[in-house]
Design an enzyme around this catalytic site. Structure first.
Site, PDB file in Angstrom:
ATOM      1  N   ALA A  46      18.985  20.508  29.216  1.00 33.97           N
ATOM      2  CA  ALA A  46      18.597  21.735  28.981  1.00 33.97           C
ATOM      3  C   ALA A  46      18.332  22.610  30.382  1.00 33.97           C
ATOM      4  O   ALA A  46      17.616  23.539  30.423  1.00 33.97           O
ATOM      5  CB  ALA A  46      17.586  21.806  28.149  1.00 33.97           C
ATOM      6  N   GLU A  72      36.737  35.866  41.216  1.00 33.72           N
ATOM      7  CA  GLU A  72      36.280  36.134  40.179  1.00 33.72           C
ATOM      8  C   GLU A  72      36.433  37.650  39.375  1.00 33.72           C
ATOM      9  O   GLU A  72      36.658  38.522  40.361  1.00 33.72           O
ATOM     10  CB  GLU A  72      34.419  35.874  40.241  1.00 33.72           C
ATOM     11  CG  GLU A  72      33.982  36.617  41.235  1.00 33.72           C
ATOM     12  CD  GLU A  72      33.266  38.023  40.719  1.00 33.72           C
ATOM     13  OE1 GLU A  72      33.317  38.191  39.419  1.00 33.72           O
ATOM     14  OE2 GLU A  72      32.845  38.762  41.503  1.00 33.72           O
ATOM     15  N   THR A  73      36.164  37.694  38.195  1.00 36.98           N
ATOM     16  CA  THR A  73      36.691  39.172  37.739  1.00 36.98           C
ATOM     17  C   THR A  73      35.576  39.944  37.149  1.00 36.98           C
ATOM     18  O   THR A  73      35.784  41.020  37.118  1.00 36.98           O
ATOM     19  CB  THR A  73      37.543  38.833  36.365  1.00 36.98           C
ATOM     20  OG1 THR A  73      36.785  38.080  35.621  1.00 36.98           O
ATOM     21  CG2 THR A  73      38.926  38.094  36.786  1.00 36.98           C
ATOM     22  N   GLN A  74      34.371  39.349  37.282  1.00 36.93           N
ATOM     23  CA  GLN A  74      33.212  40.225  36.959  1.00 36.93           C
ATOM     24  C   GLN A  74      32.924  41.736  37.764  1.00 36.93           C
ATOM     25  O   GLN A  74      32.723  42.533  37.513  1.00 36.93           O
ATOM     26  CB  GLN A  74      31.952  39.489  36.936  1.00 36.93           C
ATOM     27  CG  GLN A  74      30.705  40.176  36.407  1.00 36.93           C
ATOM     28  CD  GLN A  74      29.389  39.337  36.621  1.00 36.93           C
ATOM     29  OE1 GLN A  74      29.353  38.223  37.185  1.00 36.93           O
ATOM     30  NE2 GLN A  74      28.119  39.863  35.886  1.00 36.93           N
ATOM     31  N   GLN A  81      32.452  45.638  37.529  1.00 34.88           N
ATOM     32  CA  GLN A  81      31.180  46.154  38.043  1.00 34.88           C
ATOM     33  C   GLN A  81      31.740  47.576  38.940  1.00 34.88           C
ATOM     34  O   GLN A  81      31.025  48.731  39.057  1.00 34.88           O
ATOM     35  CB  GLN A  81      30.543  45.303  39.034  1.00 34.88           C
ATOM     36  CG  GLN A  81      29.562  44.313  38.066  1.00 34.88           C
ATOM     37  CD  GLN A  81      29.337  43.264  39.054  1.00 34.88           C
ATOM     38  OE1 GLN A  81      29.736  42.852  40.073  1.00 34.88           O
ATOM     39  NE2 GLN A  81      28.148  42.556  38.371  1.00 34.88           N
ATOM     40  N   LYS A 136      19.479  23.924  34.337  1.00 32.82           N
ATOM     41  CA  LYS A 136      20.342  25.216  34.748  1.00 32.82           C
ATOM     42  C   LYS A 136      22.087  24.716  34.607  1.00 32.82           C
ATOM     43  O   LYS A 136      22.783  25.452  34.116  1.00 32.82           O
ATOM     44  CB  LYS A 136      20.141  25.504  36.258  1.00 32.82           C
ATOM     45  CG  LYS A 136      20.442  26.938  36.738  1.00 32.82           C
ATOM     46  CD  LYS A 136      20.033  27.138  38.095  1.00 32.82           C
ATOM     47  CE  LYS A 136      20.062  28.542  38.571  1.00 32.82           C
ATOM     48  NZ  LYS A 136      19.434  28.930  39.864  1.00 32.82           N
ATOM     49  N   MET A 137      22.331  23.515  35.031  1.00 32.64           N
ATOM     50  CA  MET A 137      23.536  23.122  34.795  1.00 32.64           C
ATOM     51  C   MET A 137      24.069  22.932  33.280  1.00 32.64           C
ATOM     52  O   MET A 137      25.244  23.359  32.920  1.00 32.64           O
ATOM     53  CB  MET A 137      23.780  21.767  35.489  1.00 32.64           C
ATOM     54  CG  MET A 137      23.913  21.890  37.218  1.00 32.64           C
ATOM     55  SD  MET A 137      25.279  22.702  37.880  1.00 32.64           S
ATOM     56  CE  MET A 137      26.567  21.344  37.639  1.00 32.64           C
ATOM     57  N   THR A 164      24.833  45.106  43.159  1.00 34.73           N
ATOM     58  CA  THR A 164      24.976  43.913  42.077  1.00 34.73           C
ATOM     59  C   THR A 164      23.998  42.813  42.631  1.00 34.73           C
ATOM     60  O   THR A 164      23.555  43.306  43.646  1.00 34.73           O
ATOM     61  CB  THR A 164      26.433  43.582  41.874  1.00 34.73           C
ATOM     62  OG1 THR A 164      26.697  42.721  43.389  1.00 34.73           O
ATOM     63  CG2 THR A 164      27.517  44.268  41.596  1.00 34.73           C
ATOM     64  N   CYS A 165      24.027  41.959  42.289  1.00 36.84           N
ATOM     65  CA  CYS A 165      23.025  41.013  42.684  1.00 36.84           C
ATOM     66  C   CYS A 165      23.731  40.152  44.089  1.00 36.84           C
ATOM     67  O   CYS A 165      22.840  39.971  44.950  1.00 36.84           O
ATOM     68  CB  CYS A 165      22.760  39.833  41.903  1.00 36.84           C
ATOM     69  SG  CYS A 165      24.502  38.675  41.550  1.00 36.84           S
TER      70      CYS A 165
END
Length: 457
Positions: free
Chosen positions: A190, A114-116, A120, A192-193, A49-50
């Site tokens: 518009a 976190e659940t991501q 993965q 990143k946040m 992953t990243c």
């Protein structure tokens, strides 16, 4: 046999190094197959992953396993081992199991709980199964880790508390308004946040989103991602009259929404509540706006207090999960202990069924005129006798497998029942089926290589 975890993650390896060791989706399965072809590697799963690239492997020896995994990384990415060895983190046996359980529950993630990452891990396991790089051990371990990850989140609610500013803003909006599906949400800015806020808002069920920005090109680009409307910043007073929620993060140097502007807006809103979230630094909104009736203004400091409280809740949940992980490791090691008895039980059953089949043949020779029904009845009852006779020995064999002197006890069991050759055959069949056990030479005494080589201390 041993379990190894070798890899890089965000805690110990900077992104400029991590990005050099990221497996693409297209190459990941080929990489797992290539790794499994290396000496000493019996099973493998790669999670990429990243934030991490981690190789999990069942190996026959620790030192050769470590060596060939490093060599594989060097060959695959074309980088000398000396250039990355200092960043590698290696854990063995219990440590490797513990790390996998921590990863699957989100305890090792950048955002705690976190659940991501659970998805993965599951995908990595499915990828490995598709190319047959897992066998008996990892099929069980990864299924257990994935199931445990789901259970840990359900039992501790570790992932239910917002720990990012933008997500905390959305959670706060949900507490005030409840269902966001029918609410009009405006995103001012518009950047990143703003994009992260829009993502969280949409994920919470909001369907009417308007992006407000000075540069329409940037606003349009962001709006396309979320099927949102676009307005220029000179339309902000109109949007404020219509919206239920405004989340602002423009990055402007001065106040964008003044108290005077909001006083005019509130007259048009006729008392309807307006929820304002200012996550910009410097602030976009005049703090005096909070004095207005039916206007609820929260800035980044207000949200940070929520995040801090939620993070503390997650840490408390993480402590509970840490204790559960210890139980999971014990459970898996108990399963490992019973693994060695499987070929023994199979061999005993096979020998008993062979005797039963020979007995049936003898009966049919002596009583050739048996009807089909009589033959079926005899076959059924002789097998029933076999099963009843084997029940206690099978129970004893399983108990032997859980003891410290398991190998000696099982060898005595084999000798008593005279199933040495049958056990050898079962071990070879098991090895071919799972491609996990070392090859068993026909002339060698039968052994149970899985259970004794995994550290049990």
């Amino acid at each position: 046999m041993h379990i190894l975890k070798v890899g890089f993650n965000y805690k110990t390896t900077p992104v400029d190094i991590r990005e050099k060791f990221t497996f693409s989706e297209d190459s990941l399965q080929d990489a797992m197959v290539e790794l499994k072809n290396q000496k000493s590697i019996l099973e493998d799963v790669i999670i990429s992953t990243c934030n991490r690239t981690e190789i999990y492997a069942v190996v026959d020896q620790l030192h050769t396993g470590r060596y060939y995994i490093k060599q594989f990384l060097s060959n695959w990415f074309g980088i000398e081992k000396e250039e990355f060895s200092t960043y590698l983190r290696i854990t063995e046996d219990d440590g490797a199991m513990e790390h996998l359980f921590r990863v699957s529950t989100g305890l090792d993630s950048m955002v705690l709980g976190e659940t991501q990452i659970l998805g993965q891990v599951k995908q990595a396991f499915l990828n490995s199964q598709q190319v047959n790089t897992t066998g008996t051990i990892f099929n069980e371990l990864f299924k257990q880790a994935i199931t445990f990850g789901k259970r840990a989140h359900k039992e501790t609610a570790i992932g239910e508390h917002a720990v990012s500013i933008s997500y905390a803003a959305v959670e706060l909006a949900k507490k005030i308004f409840g269902d966001l599906q029918e609410k009009h949400v405006a995103i001012l800015g518009a950047g990143k946040m703003g994009e992260l806020a829009a993502k969280n808002i949409q994920g919470s069920g909001a369907t009417k989103i308007t992006v407000v920005n000075r540069t329409l090109e940037n606003a349009n680009e962001m709006a396309e991602k979320f099927n949102a409307d676009v307005e220029s910043i000179d339309q902000l007073p109109v949007i404020l009259q219509q919206a239920d929620i405004l989340i602002s993060s423009t990055g402007a140097d001065s106040i964008v929404v003044t108290k005077e502007m909001m006083e005019k807006v509130q007259k048009q809103r006729k008392g309807r509540a307006l929820f304002l979230v200012d996550i910009a630094v410097p602030r976009d909104m005049d703090p005096a706006i909070s004095e207005l009736e039916n206007v609820f203004l929260y800035d980044i400091d207000n949200l940070q207090h929520i995040v801090d409280d939620n993070l503390e809740s997650r840490k408390q949940a993480a402590e509970k999960i840490e204790l559960l992980i210890e139980e999971e490791i014990v459970t898996f090691k108990e399963w490992l202990k019973t693994l060695g008895v499987i070929p023994v039980i199979s061999a005993l059953r096979q020998k008993a069924l062979t005797i039963q089949a020979e007995t049936m043949q003898s009966i049919e020779r002596k009583i050739p005129n048996l009807t089909d029904r009589e033959r079926k009845v005899l076959n059924k009852h002789t097998k029933s006798i076999i099963n009843q006779l084997l029940k206690e020995p099978v129970t004893q064999a399983k108990e032997f497998a859980g003891k410290d002197n398991a190998e000696d006890s099982l060898q005595l069991f084999i000798n008593i029942f005279g199933i040495e050759e049958e056990v050898k055959e079962e071990l070879v069949k098991h090895a071919k089926k799972n491609e996990t056990l070392m090859k068993i030479a026909k002339e060698e005494p039968s052994s149970f290589p899985i259970i004794e080589k995994i550290t049990t201390a």
